[in-house]
Motif scaffolding. Structure first.
Motif, PDB file in Angstrom:
ATOM      1  N   UNK A  20       0.823  -1.203   0.000  1.00  0.00           N
ATOM      2  CA  UNK A  20       0.000   0.000   0.000  1.00  0.00           C
ATOM      3  C   UNK A  20       0.859   1.255   0.000  1.00  0.00           C
ATOM      4  N   UNK A  21       0.473   2.282  -0.779  1.00  0.00           N
ATOM      5  CA  UNK A  21       1.304   3.470  -0.917  1.00  0.00           C
ATOM      6  C   UNK A  21       0.619   4.803  -0.616  1.00  0.00           C
ATOM      7  N   UNK A  22      -0.678   4.949  -0.869  1.00  0.00           N
ATOM      8  CA  UNK A  22      -1.252   6.295  -0.794  1.00  0.00           C
ATOM      9  C   UNK A  22      -2.736   6.266  -0.450  1.00  0.00           C
ATOM     10  N   UNK A  23      -3.173   7.257   0.305  1.00  0.00           N
ATOM     11  CA  UNK A  23      -4.593   7.517   0.504  1.00  0.00           C
ATOM     12  C   UNK A  23      -4.775   9.010   0.713  1.00  0.00           C
ATOM     13  N   UNK A  24      -5.969   9.487   0.431  1.00  0.00           N
ATOM     14  CA  UNK A  24      -6.261  10.913   0.559  1.00  0.00           C
ATOM     15  C   UNK A  24      -7.248  11.115   1.697  1.00  0.00           C
ATOM     16  N   UNK A  25      -6.814  11.815   2.733  1.00  0.00           N
ATOM     17  CA  UNK A  25      -7.681  12.086   3.884  1.00  0.00           C
ATOM     18  C   UNK A  25      -7.875  13.586   4.080  1.00  0.00           C
ATOM     19  N   UNK A  26      -7.658  14.357   3.038  1.00  0.00           N
ATOM     20  CA  UNK A  26      -7.699  15.811   3.174  1.00  0.00           C
ATOM     21  C   UNK A  26      -9.051  16.338   3.655  1.00  0.00           C
ATOM     22  N   UNK A  27     -10.134  15.653   3.337  1.00  0.00           N
ATOM     23  CA  UNK A  27     -11.474  16.116   3.720  1.00  0.00           C
ATOM     24  C   UNK A  27     -12.036  15.344   4.909  1.00  0.00           C
ATOM     25  N   UNK A  28     -11.256  14.438   5.492  1.00  0.00           N
ATOM     26  CA  UNK A  28     -11.793  13.502   6.479  1.00  0.00           C
ATOM     27  C   UNK A  28     -11.502  13.889   7.910  1.00  0.00           C
ATOM     28  N   UNK A  29     -12.418  13.486   8.789  1.00  0.00           N
ATOM     29  CA  UNK A  29     -12.240  13.658  10.230  1.00  0.00           C
ATOM     30  C   UNK A  29     -11.898  12.334  10.897  1.00  0.00           C
ATOM     31  N   UNK A  30     -12.335  11.237  10.278  1.00  0.00           N
ATOM     32  CA  UNK A  30     -12.085   9.902  10.808  1.00  0.00           C
ATOM     33  C   UNK A  30     -11.579   9.025   9.666  1.00  0.00           C
ATOM     34  N   UNK A  31     -10.601   8.168   9.979  1.00  0.00           N
ATOM     35  CA  UNK A  31     -10.094   7.199   9.009  1.00  0.00           C
ATOM     36  C   UNK A  31     -10.259   5.812   9.600  1.00  0.00           C
ATOM     37  N   UNK A  32     -11.096   4.996   8.957  1.00  0.00           N
ATOM     38  CA  UNK A  32     -11.264   3.600   9.343  1.00  0.00           C
ATOM     39  C   UNK A  32     -10.228   2.792   8.566  1.00  0.00           C
ATOM     40  N   UNK A  33      -9.274   2.213   9.282  1.00  0.00           N
ATOM     41  CA  UNK A  33      -8.209   1.427   8.659  1.00  0.00           C
ATOM     42  C   UNK A  33      -8.515  -0.053   8.811  1.00  0.00           C
ATOM     43  N   UNK A  34      -8.669  -0.744   7.694  1.00  0.00           N
ATOM     44  CA  UNK A  34      -8.863  -2.186   7.742  1.00  0.00           C
ATOM     45  C   UNK A  34      -7.499  -2.851   7.609  1.00  0.00           C
ATOM     46  N   UNK A  35      -6.969  -3.288   8.744  1.00  0.00           N
ATOM     47  CA  UNK A  35      -5.669  -3.943   8.761  1.00  0.00           C
ATOM     48  C   UNK A  35      -5.806  -5.441   8.643  1.00  0.00           C
ATOM     49  N   UNK A  36      -4.714  -6.125   8.941  1.00  0.00           N
ATOM     50  CA  UNK A  36      -4.700  -7.594   8.893  1.00  0.00           C
ATOM     51  C   UNK A  36      -5.111  -8.148  10.243  1.00  0.00           C
ATOM     52  N   UNK A  37      -5.609  -9.355  10.240  1.00  0.00           N
ATOM     53  CA  UNK A  37      -5.852 -10.121  11.463  1.00  0.00           C
ATOM     54  C   UNK A  37      -6.273  -9.311  12.667  1.00  0.00           C
ATOM     55  N   UNK A  38      -5.325  -9.085  13.564  1.00  0.00           N
ATOM     56  CA  UNK A  38      -5.634  -8.395  14.816  1.00  0.00           C
ATOM     57  C   UNK A  38      -5.543  -6.884  14.690  1.00  0.00           C
ATOM     58  N   UNK A  39      -5.483  -6.376  13.463  1.00  0.00           N
ATOM     59  CA  UNK A  39      -5.468  -4.938  13.251  1.00  0.00           C
ATOM     60  C   UNK A  39      -4.104  -4.361  12.942  1.00  0.00           C
ATOM     61  N   UNK A  40      -3.110  -5.243  12.744  1.00  0.00           N
ATOM     62  CA  UNK A  40      -1.797  -4.696  12.398  1.00  0.00           C
ATOM     63  C   UNK A  40      -1.788  -4.233  10.942  1.00  0.00           C
ATOM     64  N   UNK A  41      -0.826  -3.368  10.628  1.00  0.00           N
ATOM     65  CA  UNK A  41      -0.767  -2.715   9.310  1.00  0.00           C
ATOM     66  C   UNK A  41       0.630  -2.871   8.722  1.00  0.00           C
ATOM     67  N   UNK A  42       0.813  -2.554   7.445  1.00  0.00           N
ATOM     68  CA  UNK A  42       2.171  -2.571   6.876  1.00  0.00           C
ATOM     69  C   UNK A  42       3.069  -1.610   7.662  1.00  0.00           C
ATOM     70  N   UNK A  43       4.330  -1.964   7.819  1.00  0.00           N
ATOM     71  CA  UNK A  43       5.251  -1.156   8.610  1.00  0.00           C
ATOM     72  C   UNK A  43       5.961  -0.072   7.836  1.00  0.00           C
TER      73      UNK A  43
END
Length: 146
Positions: A20-43
């Motif tokens: 994963x490389x990019x996302x745009x949150x310029x207009x957002x107040x909340x970001x729901x991140x769907x990670x792996x398994x127990x909620x971990x994400x790419x490092x």
């Protein structure tokens, strides 16, 4: 039940994957991140920096799992701990649809409560506990009377 007009709020969602490389949150107040398994994400340092920038702009992070079963445990892996350090809230075992609805609801209530003297809403606290039974791993009583 309290119905708040304008309950559609600025909530961004992002399913994460290893490259994963990019996302745009310029207009957002909340970001729901769907990670792996127990909620971990790419490092990736770039991803963590983008999340840090989002939080510094006043954004709120919620960690979800892409898995159908189980629960998010941000203390289990290093990247989950990094999310906690950024102020992320664990979605526990909430479904994606319930998380999206809950985030919009809490933002709308927060916006509405700013007009009322003495109103105190805490997004992280309220998202982390069950309001109407949407988190099955939370054994506390529901926070709202419905």
């Amino acid at each position: 039940m309290v119905v708040v007009a304008g309950a559609i709020a600025e909530v961004a969602t992002q399913t994460l994957y290893e490259d994963f490389r990019y996302f745009d949150t310029s207009e957002s107040k909340v970001l729901l991140l769907e990670g792996y398994g127990t909620g971990n994400i790419p490092g990736s340092p770039a991803l963590l920096e983008a999340l840090r920038d989002f939080v510094l702009r006043g954004g709120r992070l919620v960690a979800l799992s892409q898995c159908v079963g189980g629960t998010v445990d941000l203390q289990r892996y290093r990247t989950g701990q990094q999310l906690l350090d950024l102020g992320a809230v664990s979605g526990k075992d909430i479904t994606f649809e319930a998380a999206l609805t809950k985030a919009m609801h809490l933002l709308a209530r927060q916006d509405h409560s700013s007009d009322q003297a003495g109103a105190s809403l805490d997004f992280a606290r309220d998202f982390g506990r069950t309001l109407v039974g949407e988190i099955s791993s939370d054994h506390e009583a529901c926070a709202y009377d419905v």
